[in-house]
Design a protein around this motif. Structure first.
Motif, mmCIF file in Angstrom:
data_model
loop_
_atom_site.group_PDB
_atom_site.id
_atom_site.type_symbol
_atom_site.label_atom_id
_atom_site.label_comp_id
_atom_site.label_asym_id
_atom_site.label_seq_id
_atom_site.Cartn_x
_atom_site.Cartn_y
_atom_site.Cartn_z
ATOM 1 N N ASP A 23 14.430 22.898 69.835
ATOM 2 C CA ASP A 23 14.631 24.161 70.654
ATOM 3 C C ASP A 23 15.197 23.545 72.073
ATOM 4 O OD1 ASP A 23 13.651 25.406 68.710
ATOM 5 O OD2 ASP A 23 11.500 25.558 69.661
ATOM 6 N N MET A 24 14.915 22.489 72.414
ATOM 7 C CA MET A 24 15.356 21.909 73.940
ATOM 8 C C MET A 24 16.669 21.708 73.645
ATOM 9 S SD MET A 24 12.989 22.588 76.226
ATOM 10 C CE MET A 24 12.479 23.799 75.562
ATOM 11 N N GLN A 25 17.750 21.352 72.555
ATOM 12 C CA GLN A 25 18.792 20.856 72.464
ATOM 13 C C GLN A 25 19.670 22.120 72.543
ATOM 14 O OE1 GLN A 25 18.845 18.457 69.016
ATOM 15 N NE2 GLN A 25 17.895 16.571 70.015
ATOM 16 N N LEU A 26 18.993 23.257 72.462
ATOM 17 C CA LEU A 26 19.821 24.534 72.364
ATOM 18 C C LEU A 26 20.772 24.548 73.586
ATOM 19 C CD1 LEU A 26 17.406 27.056 70.626
ATOM 20 C CD2 LEU A 26 19.178 25.851 69.505
ATOM 21 N N PRO A 27 21.816 25.359 73.598
ATOM 22 C CA PRO A 27 22.718 25.544 74.755
ATOM 23 C C PRO A 27 21.813 26.424 75.710
ATOM 24 C CG PRO A 27 23.548 26.553 72.833
ATOM 25 C CD PRO A 27 22.474 25.959 72.421
ATOM 26 N N PHE A 28 21.961 25.952 77.141
ATOM 27 C CA PHE A 28 21.340 26.511 78.303
ATOM 28 C C PHE A 28 19.871 26.458 78.424
ATOM 29 C CE2 PHE A 28 25.587 28.878 77.511
ATOM 30 C CZ PHE A 28 26.262 28.254 78.715
ATOM 31 N N LYS A 29 19.328 25.526 77.675
ATOM 32 C CA LYS A 29 18.114 25.290 77.593
ATOM 33 C C LYS A 29 17.669 24.104 78.559
ATOM 34 C CE LYS A 29 14.903 26.744 75.357
ATOM 35 N NZ LYS A 29 13.994 27.624 75.387
ATOM 36 N N THR A 30 18.259 23.362 78.670
ATOM 37 C CA THR A 30 18.021 22.007 79.736
ATOM 38 C C THR A 30 19.398 21.785 80.488
ATOM 39 O OG1 THR A 30 18.466 20.450 78.138
ATOM 40 C CG2 THR A 30 16.361 21.057 78.387
ATOM 41 N N GLY B 278 33.332 19.417 83.054
ATOM 42 C CA GLY B 278 32.885 18.285 83.776
ATOM 43 C C GLY B 278 32.087 18.658 85.020
ATOM 44 N N SER B 279 32.247 19.734 85.606
ATOM 45 C CA SER B 279 31.403 20.221 86.856
ATOM 46 C C SER B 279 30.842 21.519 86.530
ATOM 47 C CB SER B 279 32.431 20.114 87.975
ATOM 48 O OG SER B 279 33.542 20.898 88.050
ATOM 49 N N THR B 280 30.871 21.954 85.517
ATOM 50 C CA THR B 280 30.354 23.616 85.385
ATOM 51 C C THR B 280 29.348 23.583 84.092
ATOM 52 O OG1 THR B 280 31.961 24.432 84.193
ATOM 53 C CG2 THR B 280 32.131 24.629 86.309
ATOM 54 N N ASP B 281 28.723 24.505 83.814
ATOM 55 C CA ASP B 281 27.771 24.533 82.620
ATOM 56 C C ASP B 281 28.738 24.806 81.356
ATOM 57 O OD1 ASP B 281 25.369 23.697 83.700
ATOM 58 O OD2 ASP B 281 24.768 25.247 84.230
ATOM 59 N N ALA B 282 29.828 24.966 81.362
ATOM 60 C CA ALA B 282 30.684 25.240 80.254
ATOM 61 C C ALA B 282 30.583 24.263 79.051
ATOM 62 C CB ALA B 282 32.256 25.226 80.476
ATOM 63 N N SER B 283 30.077 23.019 79.243
ATOM 64 C CA SER B 283 29.791 22.046 78.549
ATOM 65 C C SER B 283 28.747 22.510 77.510
ATOM 66 C CB SER B 283 29.605 20.638 79.076
ATOM 67 O OG SER B 283 28.316 20.797 79.803
ATOM 68 N N GLN B 284 27.970 23.332 78.140
ATOM 69 C CA GLN B 284 26.887 23.836 77.243
ATOM 70 C C GLN B 284 27.396 24.510 75.963
ATOM 71 O OE1 GLN B 284 23.277 23.609 77.589
ATOM 72 N NE2 GLN B 284 23.684 22.344 79.372
ATOM 73 N N LEU B 285 28.404 25.168 76.101
ATOM 74 C CA LEU B 285 29.222 25.826 74.785
ATOM 75 C C LEU B 285 29.445 24.885 73.848
ATOM 76 C CD1 LEU B 285 31.605 28.178 76.936
ATOM 77 C CD2 LEU B 285 29.218 28.909 76.092
ATOM 78 N N LEU B 286 29.465 23.868 74.173
ATOM 79 C CA LEU B 286 29.901 22.798 72.940
ATOM 80 C C LEU B 286 28.502 22.549 71.903
ATOM 81 C CD1 LEU B 286 31.723 19.986 74.773
ATOM 82 C CD2 LEU B 286 32.606 21.787 73.397
ATOM 83 N N LYS B 287 27.551 23.189 72.473
ATOM 84 C CA LYS B 287 26.061 23.098 71.535
ATOM 85 C C LYS B 287 26.053 24.464 70.908
ATOM 86 C CE LYS B 287 23.485 20.411 75.186
ATOM 87 N NZ LYS B 287 22.371 20.421 75.926
ATOM 88 N N PHE B 288 27.025 25.261 71.024
ATOM 89 C CA PHE B 288 26.981 26.524 69.979
ATOM 90 C C PHE B 288 26.618 26.270 68.719
ATOM 91 C CE2 PHE B 288 28.531 30.120 68.311
ATOM 92 C CZ PHE B 288 27.960 31.214 68.753
ATOM 93 N N PRO B 289 27.227 25.209 67.955
ATOM 94 C CA PRO B 289 26.852 25.019 66.633
ATOM 95 C C PRO B 289 25.317 24.618 66.301
ATOM 96 C CG PRO B 289 28.890 23.936 67.118
ATOM 97 C CD PRO B 289 28.253 24.360 68.462
ATOM 98 N N LEU B 290 24.611 24.047 67.173
ATOM 99 C CA LEU B 290 23.456 23.715 67.014
ATOM 100 C C LEU B 290 22.601 24.977 67.114
ATOM 101 C CD1 LEU B 290 22.768 20.835 69.829
ATOM 102 C CD2 LEU B 290 22.956 20.640 67.150
ATOM 103 N N LEU B 291 22.988 26.030 67.975
ATOM 104 C CA LEU B 291 22.452 27.405 67.933
ATOM 105 C C LEU B 291 22.405 27.880 66.742
ATOM 106 C CD1 LEU B 291 21.174 29.445 69.986
ATOM 107 C CD2 LEU B 291 23.198 30.670 70.177
ATOM 108 N N VAL B 292 23.787 28.065 66.012
ATOM 109 C CA VAL B 292 23.782 28.616 64.626
ATOM 110 C C VAL B 292 23.275 27.942 63.654
ATOM 111 C CG1 VAL B 292 25.808 29.266 62.866
ATOM 112 C CG2 VAL B 292 26.272 29.463 65.444
ATOM 113 N N GLU B 293 23.025 26.892 63.667
ATOM 114 C CA GLU B 293 22.234 25.855 62.461
ATOM 115 C C GLU B 293 20.718 26.152 62.921
ATOM 116 O OE1 GLU B 293 21.521 21.058 62.177
ATOM 117 O OE2 GLU B 293 23.349 21.601 62.491
#
Length: 131
Positions: free
Chosen positions: A66-73, A16-31
């Motif tokens: 590309d902008m939906q990848l983790p830690f991009k935005t 909720g308050s850190t960028d750890a939620s970006q890790l949930l986008k990891f499957p998008l990175l693999v795809e």
């Protein structure tokens, strides 16, 4: 039960308050990496990461992906600002009562500043002195 509650609260805080939620986008990175690998068989993971995270990002066909990848935005979900309320400060000066002392007056005569009045008086007649 306390351990599970602590873990749940920690996860809520982290996501909720850190960028750890970006890790949930990891499957998008693999795809997305697999998509690039299908387009060019010589693409390595390092070249893929360099292209998407280090090099300038060109506005191409897959720019939105590309902008939906983790830690991009940045995803600003919650911003916490700790507020520390200081304890109230009470200022006091202790009242010190000095013991009351009676002083004995030793010199009860004419004060020194009145001496010129006593010494410098007009002359008196002899009859006034005798009476």
């Amino acid at each position: 039960m306390k351990k599970a509650t602590a873990i749940i609260l920690l996860l809520v805080y982290l996501f909720g308050s850190t960028d750890a939620s970006q890790l949930l986008k990891f499957p998008l990175l693999v795809e997305h990496f697999q998509k690039h690998k299908q387009e060019n068989a010589h693409t390595t993971l390092f070249s893929f990461l360099k292209h998407h995270y280090i090099d300038d990002q060109p506005f191409d066909d897959d720019y939105l992906q590309d902008m939906q990848l983790p830690f991009k935005t940045p995803d600003v979900i919650c911003m916490t600002l700790p507020i520390l309320v200081p304890a109230p400060v009470t200022l006091f000066t202790p009242v010190i009562e000095l013991p009351r002392e009676d002083y004995q007056v030793v010199n009860d005569g004419t004060p020194p500043y009145r001496l010129p009045d006593v010494l410098l008086q007009p002359p008196k007649s002899v009859s006034a002195l005798l009476s």
